[in-house]
Design an enzyme around this catalytic site. Sequence first.
Site, mmCIF file in Angstrom:
data_model
loop_
_atom_site.group_PDB
_atom_site.id
_atom_site.type_symbol
_atom_site.label_atom_id
_atom_site.label_comp_id
_atom_site.label_asym_id
_atom_site.label_seq_id
_atom_site.Cartn_x
_atom_site.Cartn_y
_atom_site.Cartn_z
ATOM 1 N N LYS A 73 0.849 -1.197 0.000
ATOM 2 C CA LYS A 73 0.000 0.000 0.000
ATOM 3 C C LYS A 73 0.879 1.238 0.000
ATOM 4 C CE LYS A 73 0.737 1.639 4.338
ATOM 5 N NZ LYS A 73 1.190 3.003 4.695
ATOM 6 N N ASP A 83 -2.572 -1.574 9.727
ATOM 7 C CA ASP A 83 -2.667 -1.630 8.269
ATOM 8 C C ASP A 83 -3.239 -2.947 7.741
ATOM 9 O OD1 ASP A 83 -1.656 0.909 7.910
ATOM 10 O OD2 ASP A 83 0.411 0.251 7.601
#
Length: 297
Positions: free
Chosen positions: A10, A143
């Site tokens: 990401k 995350d």
Amino acid sequence: MRLSAKAPAKINLTLDILGRRPDGYHDVSMLMQAVSLYETVTVTAEPGDTPDADGEITVTCDRPGVPCDSSNIAYKAAKAFFSYCKMGHGNMTIHIEKKIPFGAGLAGGSADGAAVIVILNRMYETHLKESELCEIGAKVGADVPFCIVGGTCHATGTGTTLKKTRNLPKCHIVICKPEISISTAEAYALADKRTGGTYSYTDLCIPALFSASVRNVSDFLHNDFEEVLCLPEINKVKKIMYGKKALGAAMSGSGSAVFGIFISKSAAVKCAEELQKEYKEVFVTEPVKVGCEILPE
């Protein structure tokens, strides 16, 4: 039983630190984007002797330097999954093929943990909803839920509350990881010392996403960590990216990876070639619309 999954890295299109919470964590508002740089995680499991069996979990990795003990997020994710499901397991091996640089702010470890949760849900036929998988993931790392969901998301709270937003339009994203390391705890401590009010670049970037213009989105790339750390190496990489026609560039997470957005693939490749003269870990990627995916057997 043996199953594999690929899990994307990401980047943070925006990262606004809103303040420190009473529990010691921080409230954030950020736009997170999955990109086509993948970890591959394979779980091989032996059936347990009894329904409440508690077999050994072994983690292996093809890259030296990655901790393969109980501190690894993949290990923690397996433990969290079985605890949530209140079930036992036989001996199990989790093998990680590492492609995402670690210590980069690209969620490599979180991607591994997300992949384990998605694999175990399929392997043990627990049929958990995505929201339940994310609930497990949040126990392991902030995350991890995003790495399960993927695509483009607005993350709030500690980063675990996700809302899907308009996908980042088609573009090419160059990622460069300088050989410097950044302490996330130190970065947050510096952010806590800021005076004055906070400004939400995320609130500006969301409408830009809905405009379906890569140029508009690139105008609002921002990372509060980058602002408080003021690292010359980060600025150096960004300068190279802008010199090679990046529409925008920013640090991801708490760093030290930097990404630049390009419309043209040829421009992205030329930028990567220039960066590779000085940096070892450089990647040309694209936005992806999903998170972890089970690979065909």
